[in-house]
Design a protein around this motif. Structure first.
Motif, mmCIF file in Angstrom:
data_model
loop_
_atom_site.group_PDB
_atom_site.id
_atom_site.type_symbol
_atom_site.label_atom_id
_atom_site.label_comp_id
_atom_site.label_asym_id
_atom_site.label_seq_id
_atom_site.Cartn_x
_atom_site.Cartn_y
_atom_site.Cartn_z
ATOM 1 N N VAL A 154 0.783 -1.230 0.000
ATOM 2 C CA VAL A 154 0.000 0.000 0.000
ATOM 3 C C VAL A 154 0.825 1.296 0.000
ATOM 4 O O VAL A 154 0.961 1.954 1.031
ATOM 5 C CB VAL A 154 -0.959 0.005 1.217
ATOM 6 N N PRO A 155 1.327 1.723 -1.173
ATOM 7 C CA PRO A 155 1.924 3.058 -1.231
ATOM 8 C C PRO A 155 0.962 4.144 -0.727
ATOM 9 O O PRO A 155 1.400 5.173 -0.217
ATOM 10 C CB PRO A 155 2.225 3.241 -2.724
ATOM 11 N N SER A 156 -0.343 3.895 -0.829
ATOM 12 C CA SER A 156 -1.318 4.909 -0.382
ATOM 13 C C SER A 156 -1.273 5.125 1.128
ATOM 14 O O SER A 156 -1.739 6.143 1.628
ATOM 15 C CB SER A 156 -2.730 4.483 -0.770
ATOM 16 N N HIS A 157 -0.719 4.156 1.872
ATOM 17 C CA HIS A 157 -0.701 4.303 3.337
ATOM 18 C C HIS A 157 0.511 5.117 3.771
ATOM 19 O O HIS A 157 1.334 4.666 4.548
ATOM 20 C CB HIS A 157 -0.650 2.924 4.001
ATOM 21 N N LEU A 185 0.926 14.282 -2.621
ATOM 22 C CA LEU A 185 2.244 13.624 -2.578
ATOM 23 C C LEU A 185 2.588 12.976 -3.918
ATOM 24 O O LEU A 185 3.601 12.289 -4.050
ATOM 25 C CB LEU A 185 2.263 12.563 -1.475
ATOM 26 N N GLY A 186 1.709 13.150 -4.897
ATOM 27 C CA GLY A 186 2.015 12.680 -6.245
ATOM 28 C C GLY A 186 1.515 11.277 -6.551
ATOM 29 O O GLY A 186 1.848 10.719 -7.604
ATOM 30 N N LEU A 187 0.704 10.704 -5.671
ATOM 31 C CA LEU A 187 0.186 9.356 -5.934
ATOM 32 C C LEU A 187 -1.192 9.453 -6.605
ATOM 33 O O LEU A 187 -1.895 10.462 -6.478
ATOM 34 C CB LEU A 187 0.078 8.570 -4.627
ATOM 35 N N GLN A 188 -1.558 8.383 -7.301
ATOM 36 C CA GLN A 188 -2.839 8.409 -8.014
ATOM 37 C C GLN A 188 -3.993 8.075 -7.063
ATOM 38 O O GLN A 188 -3.882 7.124 -6.287
ATOM 39 C CB GLN A 188 -2.829 7.387 -9.146
ATOM 40 N N VAL A 189 -5.066 8.870 -7.162
ATOM 41 C CA VAL A 189 -6.234 8.667 -6.294
ATOM 42 C C VAL A 189 -7.487 8.999 -7.091
ATOM 43 O O VAL A 189 -7.485 9.951 -7.860
ATOM 44 C CB VAL A 189 -6.232 9.663 -5.098
ATOM 45 N N PRO A 195 6.107 12.135 3.085
ATOM 46 C CA PRO A 195 6.950 11.940 1.888
ATOM 47 C C PRO A 195 7.940 10.785 2.057
ATOM 48 O O PRO A 195 8.206 10.050 1.108
ATOM 49 C CB PRO A 195 7.696 13.270 1.747
ATOM 50 N N LEU A 196 8.456 10.629 3.275
ATOM 51 C CA LEU A 196 9.388 9.524 3.525
ATOM 52 C C LEU A 196 8.661 8.185 3.380
ATOM 53 O O LEU A 196 9.158 7.254 2.713
ATOM 54 C CB LEU A 196 9.980 9.674 4.937
ATOM 55 N N LEU A 197 7.477 8.086 3.974
ATOM 56 C CA LEU A 197 6.731 6.815 3.865
ATOM 57 C C LEU A 197 6.369 6.523 2.406
ATOM 58 O O LEU A 197 6.438 5.384 1.949
ATOM 59 C CB LEU A 197 5.473 6.851 4.750
ATOM 60 N N ARG A 198 5.995 7.577 1.672
ATOM 61 C CA ARG A 198 5.707 7.381 0.232
ATOM 62 C C ARG A 198 6.919 6.808 -0.494
ATOM 63 O O ARG A 198 6.812 5.811 -1.225
ATOM 64 C CB ARG A 198 5.319 8.736 -0.389
ATOM 65 N N ASP A 199 8.084 7.408 -0.249
ATOM 66 C CA ASP A 199 9.293 6.943 -0.947
ATOM 67 C C ASP A 199 9.620 5.497 -0.568
ATOM 68 O O ASP A 199 10.012 4.693 -1.417
ATOM 69 C CB ASP A 199 10.487 7.845 -0.618
ATOM 70 N N LEU A 200 9.458 5.188 0.723
ATOM 71 C CA LEU A 200 9.747 3.813 1.165
ATOM 72 C C LEU A 200 8.779 2.834 0.487
ATOM 73 O O LEU A 200 9.183 1.786 -0.035
ATOM 74 C CB LEU A 200 9.617 3.707 2.688
ATOM 75 N N HIS A 201 7.485 3.181 0.491
ATOM 76 C CA HIS A 201 6.489 2.272 -0.102
ATOM 77 C C HIS A 201 6.730 2.076 -1.606
ATOM 78 O O HIS A 201 6.637 0.961 -2.118
ATOM 79 C CB HIS A 201 5.077 2.829 0.094
ATOM 80 N N LEU A 202 7.014 3.187 -2.313
ATOM 81 C CA LEU A 202 7.181 3.059 -3.769
ATOM 82 C C LEU A 202 8.431 2.242 -4.102
ATOM 83 O O LEU A 202 8.422 1.418 -5.024
ATOM 84 C CB LEU A 202 7.242 4.448 -4.423
#
Ligand code: FAD
Length: 418
Positions: free
Chosen positions: A51-54, A163-167, A109-116
């Motif tokens: 889940v990059p969304s999380h 944060l640049g993710l698709q929703v 942003p850090l969690l997003r980068d880690l997930h992606l």
């Protein structure tokens, strides 16, 4: 350093991913796991969400008030069992302090980068193995039953979009078009196309096989009960099968990591968040993608023939007993969103619980401790340990090899609470 012998304590997803990526860099690696091969720790029974969304940490504005409200209802998705435990009170205080907008803005942003980054590693592992663990990149559908629930999920969606993710925010009709064969009683939904799911038991089997094939030593039924230390270095882990020496030691013991660190006089604020799953061997109907029942916080994951429902967060110590009231609460909420499912459907099937390792600020601990030159930890991923497993393993392997980690680890510093 490239050939330093590494001992990893804990054979969950985080320990095995660390072993796999460290072995790739040429290190001799041993993993010691207290359980038997057939035991299923948290990493096996989870919902399988990737889940990059999380990327909004658990410690977020409004969470404290929400938690307090939920605590009054014994069947709610969140429960904190109050007890006289200094670590629990300290953890709660640290959670309260972290639950603010500035913390979310700094960590998301850090969690997003880690997930992606982790998502890309899952793709690599799927390519390498012919996707034997059922990675399904078909997105996550968050179902909201009430207008306030939908409002809240929209706010989260807006943050995730920034944060640049698709929703996509969907009407009930649009959600129906995505899942035409799955009945949903909802006020609306949010769709995250970059998310996905897999079958966690199969992923764990893959990790064990990949690690063993590459020469990682896996020792089951081996429990670390203490350490041998010389000045600022750990010399050996003391186990029920004798001392095991190494050059580098990694604590990856999930919810038990605080205890392992505590044996070395280190403080690692961590609470176990118990969650349950109910898995139907053959569901009469299934969604084609992973689904989250928003207000109830119940995850619904199709896993081949099976359908898994997972949820609840019970902060109640290192206790693995099944509480029927929490299962009842889950069952009641499922039918409110998914009218085709009633309590009778769950008479058969597997009931399981596991302990999520929860840090107070919603960020894992990844990196070395300052006090011991050769001791690191990778733990505290709460509800994202599967999703962040591969990137955590890769970052740990970089740290252990003396490389600059691909993602800056300052915020994940295990000494951040002193
Ligand atoms: C109901 C539920 C649903 C979830 N859904 C998701 C999801 O959809 N996506 C997601 O990303 N995450 C999910 N999670 C969270 C995820 O499962 C965890 O974050 C993750 O499994 C933690 O992995 P770990 O390796 O850190 O810990 P664990 O899986 O707990 O592994 C730690 C291991 O260390 C061993 N150990 C401990 N102490 C010692 C010792 N002294 N000596 C030797 N061995 C020791 C333990 O036996 C254990 O096997 C969910 C969790 C639950 C409970």
């Amino acid at each position: 350093m490239p050939n330093s012998r590494i001992l990893i304590v804990g054979g969950g997803v985080v320990g095995l991913c660390t072993a796999y990526y460290a072995r790739q860099r040429g290190h001799p690696v041993t993993v010691v796991e207290r359980g038997a091969p057939e035991d299923e720790c948290c990493s096996f029974g989870n919902a399988g969400f990737i889940v990059p969304s999380h990327c909004v940490p658990l410690a977020a504005p409004g969470m404290v008030a929400k938690g307090l409200r939920m605590m009054l209802n014994p069947e709610s998705p969140f429960y904190l069992r109050l007890r006289w435990d200094r670590d629990l009170w300290r953890w709660s205080w640290l959670f309260y302090r972290a639950a603010n907008a500035a913390h979310v803005a700094a960590c998301a942003p850090l969690l997003r980068d880690l997930h992606l980054a982790s998502r890309r590693l899952f793709d690599e592992l799927a390519d390498l193995t012919g996707n034997e663990f059922g990675l399904t990149p078909s997105g996550l559908l968050v179902l909201c039953r009430s207008a306030p629930g939908l409002r809240e999920e929209r706010e989260t969606a807006e943050l995730v979009r920034k944060l640049g993710l698709q929703v996509e925010v969907l009407t009930p009709e649009e959600a129906k078009r995505l899942e035409p064969n799955f009945q949903m009683n909802i006020a609306g939904a949010v769709y995250y196309p970059q998310d996905g799911h897999l079958v966690p038991e199969r992923f764990m089997a893959t990790l064990r096989r990949l690690a063993a094939d590459r020469g990682v030593q896996l020792s089951f039924s081996t429990e670390v009960a203490g350490w041998r230390v010389d000045h600022h270095r750990v010399i050996a882990a003391q186990t029920n099968h004798g001392d095991i020496s190494a050059d580098e030691f990694v604590i990856a013991g999930g919810s038990w990591s605080a205890r392992l660190a505590g044996q070395l006089g280190l403080r690692l604020p961590l609470q176990a968040g118990k969650g349950y799953h109910l898995t139907l061997p053959r569901a009469k109907t299934k969604p084609t993608r992973s689904v989250l029942l928003a207000e109830a916080r119940v995850a619904v994951t199709p896993m081949g023939q099976r359908l898994r429902f997972a949820g609840t967060m019970e902060i109640g110590g290192l206790d693995l007993s099944l509480n029927p009231r929490r299962i009842h609460g889950m069952l009641k909420s499922i039918g409110q969103y998914l009218p085709e499912f009633g309590p009778d459907d769950f008479r058969e099937g597997q009931r399981w619980c596991g302990l999520r390792p929860c840090s107070p600020d919603g960020l894992p601990y990844v990196g070395r401790f300052a006090r011991y030159a050769n001791l690191a930890v990778a733990a505290g991923h709460a509800m994202m340990g599967l999703s962040l497993g591969p990137i955590t393993g890769q970052l740990m392997a970089q740290v252990l090899s003396g490389e600059t980690p691909a993602i800056a680890l300052e915020r994940l510093n295990p000494d951040r609470y002193g």
